[in-house]
Design a protein around this motif. Structure first.
Motif, mmCIF file in Angstrom:
data_model
loop_
_atom_site.group_PDB
_atom_site.id
_atom_site.type_symbol
_atom_site.label_atom_id
_atom_site.label_comp_id
_atom_site.label_asym_id
_atom_site.label_seq_id
_atom_site.Cartn_x
_atom_site.Cartn_y
_atom_site.Cartn_z
ATOM 1 N N ASP A 64 48.998 49.018 38.822
ATOM 2 C CA ASP A 64 47.713 48.415 38.445
ATOM 3 C C ASP A 64 47.445 47.166 39.280
ATOM 4 O O ASP A 64 47.234 46.080 38.759
ATOM 5 N N TRP A 65 47.413 47.353 40.606
ATOM 6 C CA TRP A 65 47.450 46.197 41.503
ATOM 7 C C TRP A 65 46.234 46.013 42.392
ATOM 8 O O TRP A 65 45.931 44.891 42.795
ATOM 9 N N GLN A 73 47.234 39.120 42.302
ATOM 10 C CA GLN A 73 47.876 40.200 43.051
ATOM 11 C C GLN A 73 48.673 39.650 44.229
ATOM 12 O O GLN A 73 49.803 40.083 44.485
ATOM 13 N N HIS A 266 48.438 46.712 31.218
ATOM 14 C CA HIS A 266 48.603 45.627 32.185
ATOM 15 C C HIS A 266 49.593 44.602 31.656
ATOM 16 O O HIS A 266 49.232 43.487 31.281
ATOM 17 N N CYS A 267 50.838 44.997 31.646
ATOM 18 C CA CYS A 267 51.894 44.166 31.087
ATOM 19 C C CYS A 267 53.227 44.628 31.652
ATOM 20 O O CYS A 267 53.286 45.562 32.460
ATOM 21 N N GLY A 284 52.964 47.456 34.790
ATOM 22 C CA GLY A 284 51.538 47.516 35.074
ATOM 23 C C GLY A 284 50.935 46.141 35.291
ATOM 24 O O GLY A 284 49.753 45.931 35.054
ATOM 25 N N GLY A 285 51.763 45.198 35.737
ATOM 26 C CA GLY A 285 51.326 43.811 35.884
ATOM 27 C C GLY A 285 51.067 43.387 37.314
ATOM 28 O O GLY A 285 51.247 42.224 37.656
ATOM 29 N N LYS A 288 45.552 42.076 37.393
ATOM 30 C CA LYS A 288 44.927 41.589 36.156
ATOM 31 C C LYS A 288 45.743 41.976 34.927
ATOM 32 O O LYS A 288 46.091 43.135 34.735
ATOM 33 N N ALA A 289 46.061 40.986 34.099
ATOM 34 C CA ALA A 289 46.831 41.219 32.876
ATOM 35 C C ALA A 289 45.962 40.945 31.652
ATOM 36 O O ALA A 289 44.924 40.287 31.746
ATOM 37 N N TRP A 290 46.401 41.438 30.517
ATOM 38 C CA TRP A 290 45.651 41.308 29.259
ATOM 39 C C TRP A 290 46.412 40.385 28.324
ATOM 40 O O TRP A 290 47.244 40.827 27.535
ATOM 41 N N GLN A 309 51.367 38.927 34.536
ATOM 42 C CA GLN A 309 51.596 39.683 35.751
ATOM 43 C C GLN A 309 53.060 39.648 36.155
ATOM 44 O O GLN A 309 53.803 38.738 35.798
#
Length: 346
Positions: A64-65, A73, A266-267, A284-285, A288-290, A309
């Motif tokens: 997820d980059w 990123q 995103h973690c 998945g970091g 953008k992270a949640w 991230q």
């Protein structure tokens, strides 16, 4: 009398007219069967990657980059370069969503250079990258990411829908998970997906599941690792992907898979399944992270949840695996050691 030309040879056979339908039917049936086998096995191409002379293999995992360096990123890429040098990595695995928001528009899309080539520039990252597709990649031109033209632009790049990578004692089974998700077909909202290589969906998934199962059964690797984009077990935003739980997990459990590695949420996350002992690892970091987007999970299973991230590393030998998760400062957040005789955390 009539002539019958076999699709399996250049010879022409003369047969009685009354036999025409029977023989033609057999030939057509055989041809259809052969075509389906070729099409199916094309989904699972095999690749080889060498291990080190000392019998070890090291690699990084990021997902997820692809945001042209934004949302940290570039910072993640910098730390990947440092850790990659320290561990002397052999390869990099990407868990998908390689280019946001809508994949690539074609092989000439500048996003390939802006989100990949000019971001992961560290010498240690100049290794082969093995990539799967994510749902955001399916919103663009899928064939572009699969194209040999991108491999010519950057020789590190290798992306297929599903494939197998063998490195001596470990086999990686990369699985195209996006077509499993019903919502992308039944309720895609304003999003448009590129299903050209997937339709008819039922046949595609049936063949894929059959081939993954057959390949896992055939494998004699000490370690079996399955890589996909979508979560199976996750306390994150997307959580559990029920279609994969119903269709893929039984195959993983029946074939003694050691780990399932994914992105999508995103973690950074590690769940140790209490029933099968499969390690579910989310990396998945990559950008953008949640922050704060986490749901309750059994604390006995949830070994790590980090809503920021980062990326993951893995160092392997025939009998031992060491896993580590890192944040954007290179700080180690969590480690886990596995052997075939003992499972222990540190």
């Amino acid at each position: 009398m009539m002539q019958v030309i076999s699709p399996f040879s250049s010879s022409v056979a003369t047969v009685p007219f009354g036999k025409t339908i029977h023989i033609s039917f057999l030939l057509i049936t055989a041809w259809i069967w052969l075509s389906s086998v070729v099409s199916s096995f094309a989904e699972l191409q095999h690749f080889q990657h060498p291990i080190k002379p000392d019998g070890s293999l090291s690699f990084l995992v990021v997902g997820d980059w692809g945001r042209k360096g934004l949302y940290n990123q570039s910072e993640v890429a910098f730390q990947m370069g440092l850790v990659g040098q320290k561990l002397d990595i052999d390869l990099v695995i990407s868990t998908g969503d390689n280019f946001y928001e809508d994949g690539l528009t074609g092989v000439d899309d500048p996003a390939f250079n802006e989100s990949f080539t000019t971001i992961y520039t560290a010498p240690s990252l100049k290794k082969q990258w093995y990539n799967v597709l994510g749902n955001h990649d399916y919103r663009g031109d899928v064939e572009a990411q699969l194209s040999h033209i991108l491999r010519e632009k950057d020789k590190r790049w290798l992306c297929l829908r599903s494939f197998i990578l063998k490195a001596e004692f470990v086999e990686f089974f990369f699985v195209d998970t996006t077509p499993f998700v019903d919502q992308y077909f039944s309720d895609p909202g304003d999003d448009t997906y590129d299903w050209k290589g997937v339709s008819p969906r039922e046949d595609y998934l049936s063949n894929l599941l059959r081939d993954v199962d057959a390949a896992l059964k055939k494998s004699n690797a000490e370690w079996k690792i399955v890589v996909g984009h979508h979560t199976i077990k996750s306390a994150g935003h997307h959580g559990v992907t029920k279609e994969l739980v119903e269709q893929l997990v039984p195959i993983l459990e029946a074939n003694s898979v050691d780990m399932y590695i994914n992105g999508h949420d995103h973690c950074l996350e590690h769940i140790s399944d209490s029933n099968s002992q499969i390690q579910y690892l989310t990396s998945g970091g990559g950008s953008k992270a949640w922050r704060g987007d986490v749901h309750r999970w059994d604390p006995e299973e949830l070994k790590l949840y980090y809503d920021g991230q980062g990326f993951m590393s893995m160092q392997m030998t025939q009998k031992q695996v060491h896993i580590a998760f890192y944040d954007i400062f290179g700080k180690v957040l969590h480690t886990w050691n596995i052997s075939k005789e003992l499972h222990s955390s540190t």
